[in-house]
Design an enzyme around this catalytic site. Structure first.
Site, PDB file in Angstrom:
ATOM      1  N   TYR A  58     -31.167   0.514  11.800  1.00 31.76           N
ATOM      2  CA  TYR A  58     -31.489   1.908  12.124  1.00 31.76           C
ATOM      3  C   TYR A  58     -30.332   2.525  12.923  1.00 31.76           C
ATOM      4  CZ  TYR A  58     -36.352   0.912  10.725  1.00 31.76           C
ATOM      5  OH  TYR A  58     -37.483   0.547  10.033  1.00 31.76           O
ATOM      6  N   ASN A 306     -49.962  13.949  16.338  1.00 32.99           N
ATOM      7  CA  ASN A 306     -50.340  12.829  15.476  1.00 32.99           C
ATOM      8  C   ASN A 306     -51.335  11.886  16.154  1.00 32.99           C
ATOM      9  OD1 ASN A 306     -48.649  14.056  13.719  1.00 32.99           O
ATOM     10  ND2 ASN A 306     -47.034  12.524  13.793  1.00 32.99           N
TER      11      ASN A 306
END
Ligand code: NDP
Length: 333
Positions: A58, A306
């Site tokens: 990443y 979320n």
């Protein structure tokens, strides 16, 4: 405010992880800087999240560096969080004249034993809780990989190991090798799982949950944002779909049939009084085979929205689930 965070066991292991967790792919370093990452991690922890997902690849190692910086500054007790990394692609391709042949697209012993040391350094940790084989490697014997993962754990550099996007057969083979030699067994798999990507989790892996106690840390619960409804009229500026680095996602995000289906999910979300993101996330969390749903967020406000999926979970009645199934099943891979 949202309901309290539930915790689930990671498969049949004793480790408990939060039903929602925080991931860093695409976001950390590219969209979220170091203070932003720390702020997001703190908000996640305040909401009960105890699992933070990462990978060597990443942002080419920078995501691990940012997470490590955040952890060092937040000074949480090491008992209070679980952190992961994943290995397969490697960090540096070398040059055309001198390609790096043993550190790329591999799960060979040499790469794995060295890769874990790099992640520990970048994250400034003594051990990583969960390490994953980020993809399967058809060229290294599974036995070699299983031994390497076992040895990393024996060295105290990791606690549990698992796979990501391996086939059911590959996972079962690895587990059988570990069983035969009394080695640490793979405990978890990290598959893609959302309303448009279901078959592997629901069908291919079906036997593994009871047979070997497999746990799941699932990824891309919003299909990279498609399930929020934001791609129905094209690619919004500043969204993941507009990023050159992940341009391979764009066609999928603009899929006309899926975006039409998203409109149908919107009607259900409206009835339940929640956002489309919250509905899609609650749907993933509703599957009891899922140990944790890894959230992605490019902004703190997204993470906060979320987490409201926790309030939606009890509203997923059999009738609502059947409606969602009717919409998603014909389009789902
Ligand atoms: P999602 O499918 O949930 O996508 C997250 C992205 O959607 C955000 O970065 C944001 O992008 C957008 N978004 C999120 N919430 C909202 C909202 N409420 N409203 C509007 N847009 C929203 O998850 P990811 O694809 O990020 O995957 C989650 C994690 O899973 C990763 O961070 C990583 O840790 C892991 N993963 C693992 C993989 C593997 O191979 N093992 C592969 C991929 C991910 P934006 O604002 O930029 O549009």
């Amino acid at each position: 405010m949202h309901s309290p965070m539930p915790y689930r066991r990671l498969g049949s292991s004793g480790l408990q992880i939060s039903l929602f967790s925080l991931g860093s792919w695409v976001t950390f370093h590219n969209q979220v800087n170091a203070p932003g990452a720390r702020e997001m991690m703190a908000a996640a922890r305040d909401a009960g999240i105890n699992f933070f997902d990462n990978a060597e690849v990443y942002a080419n190692g920078e995501s691990e560096r940012l997470m490590g910086e955040g952890l060092a500054q937040l000074k949480w007790s090491r008992l209070d969080y679980v952190v992961s990394s994943k290995f397969f692609w490697g960090l540096d391709a070398g040059t055309a004249e001198k390609p790096r042949i043993n550190g790329r697209n591999t799960l060979n012993r040499k790469y794995l034993m060295q890769a874990v040391d790099g992640s520990l350094q970048r994250m400034k940790l003594d051990f990583i809780d969960l390490i994953f084989c980020h993809r399967a490697d058809p060229h290294s014997p599974i036995e070699e990989t299983v031994w390497a993962m076992h040895n990393i754990i024996e060295q105290g550099k990791a606690l549990y190991w698992g796979t990501s996007e391996w086939s059911a057969d590959e996972i079962r083979t690895a587990w059988d090798i570990a069983e035969r030699h009394h080695l640490h067994k793979p405990v978890m798999e990290q598959p893609q799982y959302h309303l448009f990507h279901r078959k592997r989790v629901e069908q291919e892996y079906a036997r593994l949950y009871d047979d070997i106690g497999l746990g799941l840390t699932t990824w891309s619960p919003l299909a990279s944002g498609l399930l929020t409804g934001k791609y129905r009229e094209g690619v919004p500026a500043g969204s993941r779909g507009a990023m050159q680095a992940v341009s391979f996602l764009r066609d999928g995000l603009l899929d006309a049939q899926k975006n039409a289906a998203v409109g149908q999910f919107e009607a259900i979300a409206r009835q339940l009084g929640c956002s489309m993101a919250q509905l899609a996330l609650a749907w993933v969390a509703h599957n009891p085979r899922v140990s944790t749903v890894i959230l992605g967020a490019s902004r703190l406000a997204q993470l906060q929205e979320n987490l409201g999926a926790l309030n939606v979970l009890p509203k997923l009645t059999p009738d609502v689930l059947a409606q969602m199934d009717t919409i998603s099943a014909p389009l789902a891979a």
